[in-house]
Design an enzyme around this catalytic site. Sequence first.
Site, PDB file in Angstrom:
ATOM      1  N   THR A   1      -7.713   6.543  11.509  1.00 57.02           N
ATOM      2  CA  THR A   1      -8.240   7.612  10.581  1.00 57.02           C
ATOM      3  C   THR A   1      -9.110   8.558  11.430  1.00 57.02           C
ATOM      4  O   THR A   1      -9.738   8.297  12.269  1.00 57.02           O
ATOM      5  CB  THR A   1      -9.286   6.873   9.617  1.00 57.02           C
ATOM      6  OG1 THR A   1      -9.990   7.668   8.948  1.00 57.02           O
ATOM      7  CG2 THR A   1     -10.181   5.826  10.125  1.00 57.02           C
TER       8      THR A   1
ATOM      9  N   TYR B   1     -16.791   1.890   7.612  1.00 54.65           N
ATOM     10  CA  TYR B   1     -15.413   2.267   7.817  1.00 54.65           C
ATOM     11  C   TYR B   1     -14.800   2.755   8.905  1.00 54.65           C
ATOM     12  O   TYR B   1     -14.020   2.114   9.855  1.00 54.65           O
ATOM     13  CB  TYR B   1     -15.128   3.203   6.600  1.00 54.65           C
ATOM     14  CG  TYR B   1     -13.327   3.407   6.569  1.00 54.65           C
ATOM     15  CD1 TYR B   1     -12.588   2.586   6.368  1.00 54.65           C
ATOM     16  CD2 TYR B   1     -12.950   4.688   6.698  1.00 54.65           C
ATOM     17  CE1 TYR B   1     -11.021   2.741   6.482  1.00 54.65           C
ATOM     18  CE2 TYR B   1     -11.759   5.224   6.789  1.00 54.65           C
ATOM     19  CZ  TYR B   1     -10.728   4.158   6.518  1.00 54.65           C
ATOM     20  OH  TYR B   1      -9.357   4.517   6.881  1.00 54.65           O
TER      21      TYR B   1
ATOM     22  N   LEU C   1       1.560   3.543   2.186  1.00 59.27           N
ATOM     23  CA  LEU C   1       2.300   3.773   3.427  1.00 59.27           C
ATOM     24  C   LEU C   1       3.359   2.660   3.586  1.00 59.27           C
ATOM     25  O   LEU C   1       4.360   2.679   3.901  1.00 59.27           O
ATOM     26  CB  LEU C   1       1.710   3.850   4.652  1.00 59.27           C
ATOM     27  CG  LEU C   1       2.249   4.042   6.188  1.00 59.27           C
ATOM     28  CD1 LEU C   1       3.152   5.052   6.068  1.00 59.27           C
ATOM     29  CD2 LEU C   1       1.601   4.031   7.216  1.00 59.27           C
TER      30      LEU C   1
ATOM     31  N   GLY D   1       0.914  -1.202   0.076  1.00 58.39           N
ATOM     32  CA  GLY D   1      -0.036   0.083  -0.090  1.00 58.39           C
ATOM     33  C   GLY D   1       0.818   1.111  -0.015  1.00 58.39           C
ATOM     34  O   GLY D   1       2.022   1.277  -0.024  1.00 58.39           O
TER      35      GLY D   1
ATOM     36  N   ALA E   1      -5.403  -2.376   5.510  1.00 59.99           N
ATOM     37  CA  ALA E   1      -6.794  -2.046   5.849  1.00 59.99           C
ATOM     38  C   ALA E   1      -7.827  -2.089   4.522  1.00 59.99           C
ATOM     39  O   ALA E   1      -7.112  -2.014   3.516  1.00 59.99           O
ATOM     40  CB  ALA E   1      -6.722  -0.568   6.388  1.00 59.99           C
TER      41      ALA E   1
ATOM     42  N   ASP F   1      -3.076 -13.311   5.828  1.00 61.28           N
ATOM     43  CA  ASP F   1      -4.554 -12.939   6.117  1.00 61.28           C
ATOM     44  C   ASP F   1      -4.574 -12.492   7.385  1.00 61.28           C
ATOM     45  O   ASP F   1      -4.774 -13.275   8.511  1.00 61.28           O
ATOM     46  CB  ASP F   1      -5.434 -13.964   5.741  1.00 61.28           C
ATOM     47  CG  ASP F   1      -6.963 -13.682   5.897  1.00 61.28           C
ATOM     48  OD1 ASP F   1      -7.191 -12.492   6.388  1.00 61.28           O
ATOM     49  OD2 ASP F   1      -7.711 -14.710   5.812  1.00 61.28           O
ATOM     50  N   ILE F   2      -4.404 -11.223   7.835  1.00 62.86           N
ATOM     51  CA  ILE F   2      -4.333 -10.742   9.079  1.00 62.86           C
ATOM     52  C   ILE F   2      -5.804 -10.995   9.725  1.00 62.86           C
ATOM     53  O   ILE F   2      -6.018 -10.928  11.056  1.00 62.86           O
ATOM     54  CB  ILE F   2      -4.275  -9.184   9.416  1.00 62.86           C
ATOM     55  CG1 ILE F   2      -5.085  -8.220   8.459  1.00 62.86           C
ATOM     56  CG2 ILE F   2      -2.874  -8.983   8.715  1.00 62.86           C
ATOM     57  CD1 ILE F   2      -5.115  -6.738   8.584  1.00 62.86           C
TER      58      ILE F   2
ATOM     59  N   LYS G   1     -12.645   0.690  11.874  1.00 59.14           N
ATOM     60  CA  LYS G   1     -11.393   1.187  12.076  1.00 59.14           C
ATOM     61  C   LYS G   1     -11.234   1.542  13.879  1.00 59.14           C
ATOM     62  O   LYS G   1     -10.083   1.510  14.404  1.00 59.14           O
ATOM     63  CB  LYS G   1     -11.187   2.449  11.485  1.00 59.14           C
ATOM     64  CG  LYS G   1     -10.775   2.237   9.838  1.00 59.14           C
ATOM     65  CD  LYS G   1      -9.369   1.492   9.706  1.00 59.14           C
ATOM     66  CE  LYS G   1      -8.180   2.301  10.115  1.00 59.14           C
ATOM     67  NZ  LYS G   1      -7.023   1.468   9.813  1.00 59.14           N
TER      68      LYS G   1
ATOM     69  N   TRP H   1      -7.029  12.135   4.547  1.00 62.23           N
ATOM     70  CA  TRP H   1      -6.726  12.653   3.075  1.00 62.23           C
ATOM     71  C   TRP H   1      -5.257  12.129   2.432  1.00 62.23           C
ATOM     72  O   TRP H   1      -4.533  12.828   2.321  1.00 62.23           O
ATOM     73  CB  TRP H   1      -6.719  14.047   3.344  1.00 62.23           C
ATOM     74  CG  TRP H   1      -8.115  14.544   3.780  1.00 62.23           C
ATOM     75  CD1 TRP H   1      -9.025  13.961   4.257  1.00 62.23           C
ATOM     76  CD2 TRP H   1      -8.609  16.005   3.282  1.00 62.23           C
ATOM     77  NE1 TRP H   1     -10.260  15.139   4.265  1.00 62.23           N
ATOM     78  CE2 TRP H   1     -10.069  16.079   3.805  1.00 62.23           C
ATOM     79  CE3 TRP H   1      -7.936  17.031   2.700  1.00 62.23           C
ATOM     80  CZ2 TRP H   1     -10.462  17.377   3.841  1.00 62.23           C
ATOM     81  CZ3 TRP H   1      -8.637  18.099   2.586  1.00 62.23           C
ATOM     82  CH2 TRP H   1      -9.955  18.339   3.174  1.00 62.23           C
TER      83      TRP H   1
END
Length: 293
Positions: free
Chosen positions: A102, A126, A13, A11, A61, A37-38, A130, A151
């Site tokens: 987030t 979402y 990050l 991803g 995520a 697979d977390i 999270k 963002w």
Amino acid sequence: MKKLLITGCNGQLGRALNREYRDARAELINLDSQKLDISSLDSVMQAVRSCRPDVIINCGAMTAVDLCETERDRAFRINALGPRNLGIAAMETGAKVFQISTDYIFSGESKRPYIETDTAHPQSVYGQTKLEGELAVSGNLEKYFIVRIAWVFGINGKNFIKTMLNLGKTHNQIKVVSDQIGTPTYTYDLARLLVDMIETDKYGYYHATNEGGYISWYDFTREIFRQAEALGHSEYSPERLTVIPVTTEEYGVSKAKRPFNSRLAREKLAQNGFTPLPVWQDALARYLKEIEI
């Protein structure tokens, strides 16, 4: 040399963290969703026991906020069960855990920037999943960092900047929401902060977006096009391309409710000795050069 396990390594990050550690300051164990697979506790325990990392950074995520509304079970497995499982594994091995979260965990209705201790009240699947991921980590561990961002943009993958640049090439007018306020987060700047945090025991919750003042998506778009034109791309000039501010209601209803206030107060970073992220205008300039528009 520290050993770091990075989930979601492909991803935005995850790639940025790999770039920060390209000088071999740490041993990286990169696991994407194909390798780990977390949401499976057995798989997580096996992976963590095998490599016994000093630090676990969960970049994995499900971030497609509208898709989360229709695929709730999948969102829960990835965003809530995943952090829980990584936390359980960390309890056994003693690893530090970084959980990336987030602004969506807040209602977005506050009249001021959110501080780390403000009450969470998510308005979407979402945001709810999270938040559950945050609580699964903070409720079971002592050595954790929960870092909330907003963002996000990085080199690989989709993001708002790339979307606007692509639309600007093919449209003469673009409507952009002007009543949702926040601050962008450049993953390369965030990665540098995480590298600094890893070397400390200043655990807890942090907000980490770029500095430079709070803006709307409309403001952000105008600056994207202004900088793109300055780099020699005349197609983004105001003479050819008009950006029209609209309200969220005027823009149209989406499946997931977006927060009007995504402002995250970041003072805690400096209070704990961490260097704040650079201003977002500078981050945008560096990013545009990185992607070579």
